[in-house]
Design a protein around this motif. Structure first.
Motif, PDB file in Angstrom:
ATOM      1  N   PRO A 126      -0.022  66.373  20.547  1.00  0.00           N
ATOM      2  CA  PRO A 126      -0.473  65.405  21.537  1.00  0.00           C
ATOM      3  C   PRO A 126       0.451  63.907  21.824  1.00  0.00           C
ATOM      4  N   SER A 127       1.229  63.199  22.325  1.00  0.00           N
ATOM      5  CA  SER A 127       1.756  62.530  22.592  1.00  0.00           C
ATOM      6  C   SER A 127       0.976  61.355  22.648  1.00  0.00           C
ATOM      7  N   ARG A 128      -0.327  61.266  22.054  1.00  0.00           N
ATOM      8  CA  ARG A 128      -1.357  59.767  22.347  1.00  0.00           C
ATOM      9  C   ARG A 128      -2.448  60.071  22.063  1.00  0.00           C
TER      10      ARG A 128
ATOM     11  N   TRP B 164      -1.614  70.545  11.940  1.00  0.00           N
ATOM     12  CA  TRP B 164      -1.842  69.991  13.325  1.00  0.00           C
ATOM     13  C   TRP B 164      -2.818  69.442  13.358  1.00  0.00           C
ATOM     14  N   TYR B 165      -2.958  68.105  15.086  1.00  0.00           N
ATOM     15  CA  TYR B 165      -4.394  68.198  14.952  1.00  0.00           C
ATOM     16  C   TYR B 165      -4.415  67.934  16.396  1.00  0.00           C
ATOM     17  N   ASP B 166      -5.624  68.177  16.711  1.00  0.00           N
ATOM     18  CA  ASP B 166      -5.676  67.544  17.918  1.00  0.00           C
ATOM     19  C   ASP B 166      -7.099  66.994  18.736  1.00  0.00           C
ATOM     20  N   ALA B 167      -7.020  66.375  19.761  1.00  0.00           N
ATOM     21  CA  ALA B 167      -8.005  65.290  20.285  1.00  0.00           C
ATOM     22  C   ALA B 167      -8.186  65.869  21.769  1.00  0.00           C
ATOM     23  N   LEU B 168      -9.399  66.291  22.113  1.00  0.00           N
ATOM     24  CA  LEU B 168      -9.690  66.007  23.116  1.00  0.00           C
ATOM     25  C   LEU B 168     -10.493  65.965  24.133  1.00  0.00           C
ATOM     26  N   PRO B 169     -10.958  65.359  24.935  1.00  0.00           N
ATOM     27  CA  PRO B 169     -11.892  64.602  25.561  1.00  0.00           C
ATOM     28  C   PRO B 169     -12.786  66.658  26.504  1.00  0.00           C
ATOM     29  N   LEU B 170     -13.697  66.649  26.560  1.00  0.00           N
ATOM     30  CA  LEU B 170     -14.711  67.327  26.894  1.00  0.00           C
ATOM     31  C   LEU B 170     -15.729  66.968  28.178  1.00  0.00           C
ATOM     32  N   PRO B 171     -16.156  67.853  28.934  1.00  0.00           N
ATOM     33  CA  PRO B 171     -16.924  67.735  29.812  1.00  0.00           C
ATOM     34  C   PRO B 171     -17.777  66.825  29.495  1.00  0.00           C
ATOM     35  N   GLU B 172     -19.347  65.950  30.128  1.00  0.00           N
ATOM     36  CA  GLU B 172     -20.116  64.572  29.904  1.00  0.00           C
ATOM     37  C   GLU B 172     -19.340  63.716  28.454  1.00  0.00           C
ATOM     38  N   GLY B 173     -18.566  63.483  28.304  1.00  0.00           N
ATOM     39  CA  GLY B 173     -18.605  62.328  27.680  1.00  0.00           C
ATOM     40  C   GLY B 173     -18.453  62.734  26.248  1.00  0.00           C
ATOM     41  N   ALA B 174     -18.364  64.510  25.796  1.00  0.00           N
ATOM     42  CA  ALA B 174     -17.645  65.018  24.704  1.00  0.00           C
ATOM     43  C   ALA B 174     -16.399  64.804  24.352  1.00  0.00           C
TER      44      ALA B 174
END
Length: 506
Positions: free
Chosen positions: A280-282, A305-315
């Motif tokens: 992820p770039s940010r 590697w790592y990742d952080a992604l927004p999911l539905p309903e604020g998750a």
């Protein structure tokens, strides 16, 4: 019998002082003139010449042995600059790395010169400075029309590299029919009296207090022009033929070594660029949680590697993982695995076990010869609730004002190791102000300790985070890294990457 001689240092004859036990000559009796070379027996001349050659070869052997043990490009430049200063008899100098193909990297390193002094030297027009002429491939004939400035010796025309052999710095060689020709060194015996020099050149020499210079191209026919080194003399001087020969031999060897290090440095830069593009770039901004990540890459480029992604309903979905292997193939596998996990997380992120099960099936079908570890966490920041599952991965660590503890997760094999992977998920509820640390195994293995001791050091580092820094996840991550890896991640040492992902819940 010939007179006693002192041992030679760095291939240069030392001055032989008068023996302390020699009595003063009697008054009125003329002292004997020293014997000339013609008066010495032939065997003595041959013995002295052989001793000189052995001394020179020993010096070059020692200097080249020191150089080949260096694997960092900047450190190698410093070594070349210092060794060259000893060979030519100078006290100060500078080395400029500026490959002729224009692909970089570029750097300027000084010996006995401050950073401001290097900037002052760079104000001299390149067409006037000796090292600038070598870098730009300009004809190295002096103002008088023959020979290098101040050298007093004719230059062999075929060795010059004119602009026709190489294109501009940004275009690289224009496909010559023969290897690039190597320019000759340029010596300026006296800056004050040398004809044709730019006035700015004399002004800078007077300000910095040097009176002469000797510039050597860092170039060979095979490697091309990589840069140049120039050494500065406090008084008008010029290296004699013997010193020129020594620095010429050392310079050719040093250029070949620098060329190899340059290729390694470029490969590392390309791998690091690919790895950063695959990650992820940010980090996303999700209400109720603050994120920070630290990613340190080894020389070969690992599969962490790592990742952080927004999911539905604020998750929010948080993931870290590691693919077996290093190099471009591991990076490609890491990119495919991370992209697949993002898709599975969007479809069924509320069930981390299902996400990792799908990922294991994909890995087994598409990457049968590779294994991977992974940890996926489904977070609901508003409720401060986390559901996570791990496959052969280290447990997360919770850091707060009242506790610092590892999350108890069930033991499970890495992905791709079993015919069917499945492990129960774990649910936890961080308190307000607590930070959850997700990390890869590289953080533990880079410490060089056993697994139990590495975990103990990680726990102690997290528990010792100052209270003022616990409100910032980036400060927490930095403190842990400094405690576990006080000298940082040595880019010259093979090993795994390090990933540390911190999530602070408000």
């Amino acid at each position: 019998m010939s007179a006693p001689r002192l041992p030679k240092v760095a291939g240069i004859d030392s001055t032989v002082p008068a023996p302390p036990h020699t009595a003063a000559p009697l008054p009125g009796v003329p002292s004997a003139a020293p014997p000339s070379d013609a008066a010495l027996p032939p065997g003595v001349l041959i013995q002295d010449r052989l001793a000189s050659w052995v001394s020179d070869l020993t010096t070059l052997h020692e200097l080249t042995e020191r150089l080949i043990r260096i694997s960092s490009l900047d450190e190698a430049l410093r070594e070349v600059l210092g060794a060259g200063a000893a060979l030519v008899g100078a006290r100060r100098g500078m080395a400029v790395l500026e490959p002729a193909d224009g692909l970089g990297p570029t750097s300027t390193i000084g010996l006995g010169l401050a950073h401001a002094d290097l900037g002052t030297i760079e104000t001299v027009p390149r067409s006037s400075g000796s090292y600038g002429r070598l870098l730009d491939g300009l004809p190295e004939t002096g103002p008088s029309g023959s020979g290098s400035p101040g050298s007093g010796s004719p230059r062999s025309g075929p060795s010059e590299a004119g602009p026709s052999e190489a294109g501009p710095a940004g275009d690289g060689p224009a496909a010559p029919a023969h290897p690039a020709r190597v320019p000759d060194p340029i010596a300026i015996r006296d800056v004050r009296t040398e004809e044709g020099l730019d006035p700015r050149h004399r002004e800078v020499a007077a300000r910095l207090g040097y009176a002469a210079s000797y510039a050597l191209p860092l170039a060979t026919e095979e490697a091309g022009r990589l840069g140049a080194a120039v050494w500065l003399y406090d008084e008008p001087a010029e290296p004699d033929e013997r010193r020129r020969h020594l620095i010429g031999l050392y310079g050719r060897f040093a250029t070949e070594h620098l060329a190899r290090l340059l290729q390694v440095e470029r490969a590392r830069a390309r791998i690091a660029t690919v790895a950063e593009e695959l990650l992820p770039s940010r980090l996303p901004r999700v209400p109720g949680v603050r994120l920070a990540v630290r990613h340190l890459t080894g020389p070969q480029g690992g599969g962490d590697w790592y990742d952080a992604l927004p999911l539905p309903e604020g998750a929010l979905g948080l993931a870290v993982g590691s693919v077996s292997g290093t190099g471009p193939s591991a990076l490609a596998a890491m990119g495919r695995l991370r992209a697949s996990l993002r898709a599975y997380a969007v479809m069924e992120g509320e069930d981390p076990v299902a996400v990792l099960s799908d990922l294991e099936l994909l890995l087994r079908l598409t990457e049968p010869a590779r294994s991977a570890t992974a940890l996926f966490a489904y977070a609901e920041p508003a409720q401060r609730r986390i559901v996570l599952a791990g496959a052969g991965h280290a447990p997360p660590l919770i850091v707060g004002d009242h506790r610092t503890e590892f999350v108890e997760t069930s033991l499970s094999a890495p992905l791709g190791m079993l015919t069917c992977w499945e492990a129960p998920s774990v649910e936890l509820s961080p308190a307000p102000g607590e930070t959850v640390l997700l990390y890869t195994d590289g953080l533990l293995r880079r410490t060089g300790d056993t697994t139990d001791r590495a975990f103990a050091r990680l726990h102690a580092a997290a528990a010792s985070v100052p209270g003022a820094d616990r409100c910032d996840p980036g400060a927490v991550a930095d403190h842990v890294l400094r405690a576990l890896l006080p000298e940082g991640l040595d880019p010259a040492v093979e090993g795994e990457d390090v990933v540390l992902l911190a999530a602070r819940f408000e």
